[in-house]
Scaffold this motif. Structure first.
Motif, PDB file in Angstrom:
ATOM      1  N   TRP A 540       0.835  -1.214   0.000  1.00 17.25           N
ATOM      2  CA  TRP A 540       0.000   0.000   0.000  1.00 17.25           C
ATOM      3  C   TRP A 540       0.866   1.260   0.000  1.00 17.25           C
ATOM      4  N   ASN A 541       1.931   1.242   0.810  1.00 10.33           N
ATOM      5  CA  ASN A 541       2.739   2.457   0.930  1.00 10.33           C
ATOM      6  C   ASN A 541       3.663   2.686  -0.259  1.00 10.33           C
ATOM      7  N   LYS A 542       4.164   1.608  -0.844  1.00 13.03           N
ATOM      8  CA  LYS A 542       5.192   1.805  -1.879  1.00 13.03           C
ATOM      9  C   LYS A 542       4.778   1.336  -3.258  1.00 13.03           C
ATOM     10  N   VAL A 543       3.723   0.534  -3.328  1.00 13.06           N
ATOM     11  CA  VAL A 543       3.287   0.019  -4.635  1.00 13.06           C
ATOM     12  C   VAL A 543       1.793   0.308  -4.802  1.00 13.06           C
ATOM     13  N   GLY A 544       1.312   1.343  -4.106  1.00 11.00           N
ATOM     14  CA  GLY A 544      -0.121   1.629  -4.098  1.00 11.00           C
ATOM     15  C   GLY A 544      -0.540   2.639  -5.137  1.00 11.00           C
ATOM     16  N   MET A 545      -1.256   3.691  -4.680  1.00 17.34           N
ATOM     17  CA  MET A 545      -1.864   4.629  -5.620  1.00 17.34           C
ATOM     18  C   MET A 545      -0.866   5.458  -6.393  1.00 17.34           C
ATOM     19  N   SER A 546       0.303   5.750  -5.798  1.00 18.96           N
ATOM     20  CA  SER A 546       1.345   6.413  -6.592  1.00 18.96           C
ATOM     21  C   SER A 546       2.678   5.783  -6.238  1.00 18.96           C
ATOM     22  N   ARG A 547       3.511   5.662  -7.243  1.00 20.25           N
ATOM     23  CA  ARG A 547       4.724   4.859  -7.112  1.00 20.25           C
ATOM     24  C   ARG A 547       5.933   5.621  -7.652  1.00 20.25           C
ATOM     25  N   ASN A 548       7.116   5.393  -7.059  1.00 18.99           N
ATOM     26  CA  ASN A 548       8.333   5.935  -7.644  1.00 18.99           C
ATOM     27  C   ASN A 548       9.438   4.890  -7.563  1.00 18.99           C
ATOM     28  N   ALA A 549      10.484   5.108  -8.354  1.00 22.19           N
ATOM     29  CA  ALA A 549      11.525   4.089  -8.509  1.00 22.19           C
ATOM     30  C   ALA A 549      12.154   3.717  -7.169  1.00 22.19           C
ATOM     31  N   LYS A 550      12.436   4.726  -6.353  1.00 23.64           N
ATOM     32  CA  LYS A 550      13.108   4.464  -5.080  1.00 23.64           C
ATOM     33  C   LYS A 550      12.231   3.543  -4.206  1.00 23.64           C
ATOM     34  N   GLY A 551      10.961   3.914  -4.095  1.00 17.51           N
ATOM     35  CA  GLY A 551      10.035   3.129  -3.272  1.00 17.51           C
ATOM     36  C   GLY A 551       9.874   1.713  -3.796  1.00 17.51           C
ATOM     37  N   LEU A 552       9.850   1.567  -5.105  1.00 18.10           N
ATOM     38  CA  LEU A 552       9.630   0.243  -5.688  1.00 18.10           C
ATOM     39  C   LEU A 552      10.827  -0.675  -5.450  1.00 18.10           C
ATOM     40  N   ILE A 553      12.024  -0.098  -5.564  1.00 19.62           N
ATOM     41  CA  ILE A 553      13.230  -0.909  -5.315  1.00 19.62           C
ATOM     42  C   ILE A 553      13.245  -1.357  -3.852  1.00 19.62           C
ATOM     43  N   GLU A 554      12.887  -0.408  -2.966  1.00 24.88           N
ATOM     44  CA  GLU A 554      12.832  -0.757  -1.535  1.00 24.88           C
ATOM     45  C   GLU A 554      11.774  -1.847  -1.301  1.00 24.88           C
ATOM     46  N   ALA A 555      10.628  -1.679  -1.958  1.00 33.35           N
ATOM     47  CA  ALA A 555       9.533  -2.638  -1.771  1.00 33.35           C
ATOM     48  C   ALA A 555       9.982  -4.047  -2.158  1.00 33.35           C
ATOM     49  N   MET A 556      10.692  -4.156  -3.293  1.00 31.77           N
ATOM     50  CA  MET A 556      11.143  -5.487  -3.733  1.00 31.77           C
ATOM     51  C   MET A 556      12.010  -6.147  -2.657  1.00 31.77           C
ATOM     52  N   ASP A 557      12.907  -5.352  -2.075  1.00 31.97           N
ATOM     53  CA  ASP A 557      13.790  -5.916  -1.044  1.00 31.97           C
ATOM     54  C   ASP A 557      13.011  -6.245   0.224  1.00 31.97           C
ATOM     55  N   GLU A 558      12.104  -5.356   0.590  1.00 29.46           N
ATOM     56  CA  GLU A 558      11.350  -5.591   1.822  1.00 29.46           C
ATOM     57  C   GLU A 558      10.459  -6.830   1.703  1.00 29.46           C
ATOM     58  N   ILE A 559       9.856  -7.000   0.530  1.00 31.73           N
ATOM     59  CA  ILE A 559       8.986  -8.170   0.335  1.00 31.73           C
ATOM     60  C   ILE A 559       9.813  -9.457   0.406  1.00 31.73           C
TER      61      ILE A 559
END
Lengths: 671, 250
Positions: A540-559
């Motif tokens: 929800w926080n990083k791959v939700g309604m608005s997304r950016n490269a930094k957040g998405l890279i972090e999300a992949m690692d966090e998941i």
């Protein structure tokens, strides 16, 4: 990177489907009796497919994790179903429905599929009426319609706020007729655990009997996956608690490409969350935007006063309210498409104008509609000078007739009367446009394995218009798959029954048993929900309604991190050979923990904003559309279909370039 | 709020089962009843106790999967709601809450609060349909006008979610309201006329075979029905049944 062949037929778009039906192979009725088809999922797509295939003469085995096919989550669809009937004489046509759907999907859908969908839409209404589906009618006895977001005509057929229920019960009744005849064998409370491939073809599934825990081998000549979407990867969504991606993910791991996982619809009108205990979110139908006006207070003082209980929304005058959708999008107003409405709500709430304690709610107000309907009704009744109280009473009566069950549902959850005070709403994950890649015949990249309904990616592009999910589910199930599957099965008339004592079946069953044993034996310290909630928060926080490269890279690692912890520390009580809801959840969450990472990877690769996918790096910088999503057709007009390579982040992208011959690509403008 | 729960635990179909007491604390009044059970289960898992099994799915009152007999009432104390829509504000702090499965011979308990409602499916399979194949060539939907009052009545009957509260609450375990809803829906519609007699005879016959009791018109089913299905439909089904069984043309 290979090119994917969509197998779209040649010729003008309006002739493709007719021509294709004339060209494909058929199976003669005597041979159909010797062919088995497995259908996984009994919602609109699966239920309609199972019933239609059985009527045609195939031997069908249908699987549902619920205790009855009638409980599939299609049942919860509220608002309606689109069809280009043009009963309202407002200029609707197959082309217009096709155009609206492609435009609404932000030009990321396959033209030929969408045209076919629009073409068969009218058959669906005829079929459902013949089945006894009680659609809403006008006083003359003819069918009534309403409008939905993103279109300028009234083409939505409905049954109060329970359209999905009535359509599903229609498909269920058609299934029952075939179950009674022995043409469908129904496996309730059975969950598909894996697909079985023999010589590269889909030849069956491994299923778990959820009552006894028995691992069962079922063979067939073709397998249809109609298991719905993967919105529950967010933990909180409007999906049912049991809705899961496992069937789709399991076939992905065995060779089916997964297309556009990042295309997720965040629905603008849902009941806001109340606390940490929240287990799911409830949708308030988009049809409410026909009559409701969305607003937040203009002044921050009023926002604070409302949050602290010093003021009520009804205390605010018209000039103190910001009807932000009407302000920003005068042409479509409150009926802009879902992605646009959701982002606009988020924008206001992020700016601090949210109206409840969590700061994540906006108002949906029926006051004007109640007044308007009250006046109309008074006029019809010939009342002169009816007075405000009478108008209110009459108006509320009309609203109740249209949306009564939704208002009741809201009142039970929030404990406020939405006839008297505006509803509070906030966006929530609702539908996934992405899904298993399939060709024009709905066949996946595994020969003999098909995907239908929300489980496939086919018709909605990057955003789905309201009342189109029911249309697509039933189109796939009643009118597309039953024809196209014959083309493949025509080669199987001499195959005979597929044995289940083969090494392929035994290996797949063992793999399933091993995974279940592993989950039970971890005996960790944290519940399945603990991991699911953490995954949902990242999504929800990083791959939700608005997304950016930094957040998405972090999300992949966090998941990935959460997934590794899950496999070390999850606690699954109970045994394998019994009814064990925690074990069921664990297998589903294990799959979500992989899918989530691919989801983020796909969002990262798509460096444009389109439909439900909004990249903060890709917005219009000036002009009339300043701040709106910026699509990049030059570089991204393709379907991203991912091939599994042993780890979600290692997935390889295959492109299906999208060609638009019948629609000119334009920026979506609802201004 | 804090509550004392007395929950029916039963290992499997053969087990005798019994009530077990669990305290729960810190429950929000805004939580739904099932969210309260989620909290209980989370607590049990951390204590190494197997969580309570209960049926649920959509959690918005439409799938009909959730059941539960709460303090002696199907779907608990609120009206026109399913258990998933029941909120904790309906209970008082410190209250003792009894939670049992729906009970009927035709709904055997599978585990804890989970019952088998397959009998409902079999009744529908006996005649709960209109025999029309998928073709795409049925007549145009508007070629068959249906008076709005009739269409509305059919819709009222069709809103049944098949949860089984009517059976659970009936002292006779009768399924008449459930069967009547389907029979009535089709009896109001022109599409349902052809198989009208056969349908009611077959569905009632299957209902009897499943072991449901008879109707004595107490009206408890209507009171507990989360969708407010009216007792009128039972009267209508009785009329349909009488017509069909006395008619020489089936």
């Amino acid at each position: 990177m290979s090119k994917l062949d969509s197998k779209t037929p040649e010729g003008p778009i309006k002739d493709k489907w007719t021509k294709h039906k004339n060209d494909i192979n058929l199976v003669n009725p005597a041979n159909k009796r010797h062919i088995d088809i497995i259908v996984v999922g009994t919602g609109l797509a699966g239920g309609a497919a199972a019933a239609s295939l059985a009527e045609m003469g195939y031997k069908v085995k249908a699987f549902a994790y619920q205790d009855s096919p009638r409980r599939a989550h299609s049942i919860a669809a509220q608002g309606g179903i689109n069809a280009a009937k043009n009963y309202q004489n407002d200029g609707d046509s197959t082309y217009r429905l096709f155009y609206d759907t492609v435009k609404g999907g932000d030009y990321r859908a396959r033209e030929a599929n969408v045209y076919r969908l629009a073409e068969v839409s009218t058959n669906i209404i005829d079929q459902c009426v013949a089945q006894g589906v009680p659609f809403a009618r006008e006083y003359g006895g003819l069918l009534d319609n309403r409008s939905f977001g993103g279109v300028l005509v009234s083409r939505t057929f409905y049954a109060k706020g329970q359209t999905g229920q009535q359509l599903l019960l229609g498909a269920y009744s058609a299934m029952n007729r075939q179950i009674g005849k022995g043409k469908i064998t129904m496996y309730n409370r059975h969950e598909m655990m894996d697909i079985v491939k023999v010589d590269g073809k889909a030849r069956g599934i491994i299923a778990r009997n959820m009552i006894t825990g028995e691992i069962e081998k079922h063979s067939a000549h073709a397998v249809v996956i109609a298991s719905g979407g993967y919105g529950n990867v967010f933990f909180l969504s409007t999906n049912a608690m049991g809705s899961n991606a496992s069937a789709a993910w399991k076939i992905h791991k065995k060779g089916a490409y997964f297309a556009n996982p990042c295309y997720t619809q965040i629905h603008p009108t849902c009941v806001p969350r109340a606390g940490d205990f929240q287990s799911k979110l409830t949708l308030m139908s988009e049809s409410l935007r026909n009559d409701g006006r969305i607003w937040v207070p203009k002044n921050m003082d009023d926002v604070m006063a409302i949050r602290e209980g010093r003021k009520k929304p009804t205390d605010l005058g018209e000039d103190e309210r910001d009807y932000y959708l009407e302000r920003r999008y005068p042409a479509f107003g409150n009926l802009v498409p879902r992605d646009v409405a959701s982002r606009a709500a988020k924008e206001r709430c992020d700016a601090g104008y949210g109206v409840n304690a969590t700061g994540e709610a906006v108002y949906l107000d029926f006051k004007s509609a109640i007044n308007r309907y009250g006046n109309e009704k008074a006029h019809v009744l010939g009342l002169h000078n009816p007075g405000d109280a009478k108008i209110l009473e009459l108006g509320e009566g009309v609203i109740e007739e249209k949306y009564g069950n939704l208002f009741q549902m809201y009142e039970k959850i929030i404990d406020e009367n939405p006839y008297k005070t505006p509803m509070m709403i906030y966006p929530a994950v609702h539908y996934t446009m992405g899904g298993i890649w399939c060709d024009y015949n709905l066949m996946t990249t595994i020969p003999g394995c098909y995907a239908a309904g929300e489980a496939n990616f086919s018709d909605h592009g990057a955003n789905r218009l309201g009342a189109s999910a029911l249309m697509q589910g039933l189109a796939d199930g009643y009118f597309v798959l039953p024809y196209t599957i014959g083309d493949y099965l025509a080669d199987d008339i001499r195959t005979g029954p597929i044995p289940t004592d083969s090494p392929e079946f035994n290996a797949a069953a063992k793999e399933v048993t091993d995974q279940l044993e592993k989950l039970i034996n971890i005996k960790g310290t944290k519940s399945v929900d603990h991991f699911h909630k953490r995954l949902g928060e990242v999504m929800w926080n990083k791959v939700g309604m608005s997304r950016n490269a930094k957040g998405l890279i972090e999300a992949m690692d966090e998941i990935k991190q959460i997934r590794e912890e899950f496999w070390k520390d999850v606690c699954v009580p109970g045994g394998m050979n019994e009814l064990n809801p925690e074990l069921e959840k664990a297998t589903r969450v294990a799959d979500f923990l992989e899918l989530g990472e691919l989801f983020a990877k796909d969002a990262l690769a798509r460096e444009e904003s389109c439909g439900g996918h909004f990249r903060e790096e890709s917005v219009e910088l000036d002009g009339e559309q300043k701040g709106e999503a910026k699509r990049n057709d030059k570089d991204f007009a393709y379907v991203a279909a991912w091939e599994y390579k042993g780890d979600p982040r290692e997935a390889v992208m295959h492109k299906e370039e999208l060609e638009f011959n019948d629609i000119e690509l334009k920026q979506r403008s609802y201004k | 709020m804090n509550l004392t729960l007395k929950v029916w635990r039963q290992k499997n179909k053969e087990d005798k089962g019994g009530l077990v007491t669990y305290p729960v604390t810190g429950i929000s009044e805004h939580a739904s009843f099932l969210e309260m059970l989620d909290v209980l289960n989370e607590q049990l898992i951390t204590q190494g106790i197997e969580p309570v099994a209960f049926d649920h799915d959509c959690r918005e009152g439409i799938c009909g999967m959730c059941s539960l007999y709460i303090n002696g009432e199907a779907h608990g104390p609120d009206r026109k709601v399913t258990t998933c829509q029941l909120h904790m504000r309906m209970f008082k702090d410190g209250e003792t809450v009894h939670i049992e499965p729906f009970r009927s011979k035709a709904f055997p308990v599978l585990k804890d609060l989970v019952v088998d409602r397959g009998s409902f499916d079999r009744i529908q399979q006996a005649g709960g349909f209109i025999s029309v194949n998928t073709s795409g060539n049925t007549q145009d939907a508007n070629a068959l006008p249906i008076p709005k009052p009739m269409a509305d009545k059919a819709m009222d009957a069709a809103t049944c979610i098949g949860c089984g509260a009517c059976v659970a609450t009936c002292k006779n375990s009768s399924a008449m309201l459930f069967v009547a809803a389907k029979v009535s829906q089709y009896s109001y519609l022109p599409q349902g006329q052809v198989e009208r007699k056969e349908r009611v005879l077959n569905m009632v016959d299957q209902m009897d075979q499943e072991g449901f009791g008879n109707c004595t018109n107490t009206g408890a089913c209507e009171v507990e029905c989360p969708k407010g299905i009216s007792l009128e439909f039972i009267a209508r089904m009785n009329k349909e049944y009488l017509n069909a069984s006395t008619s020489s043309e089936k």
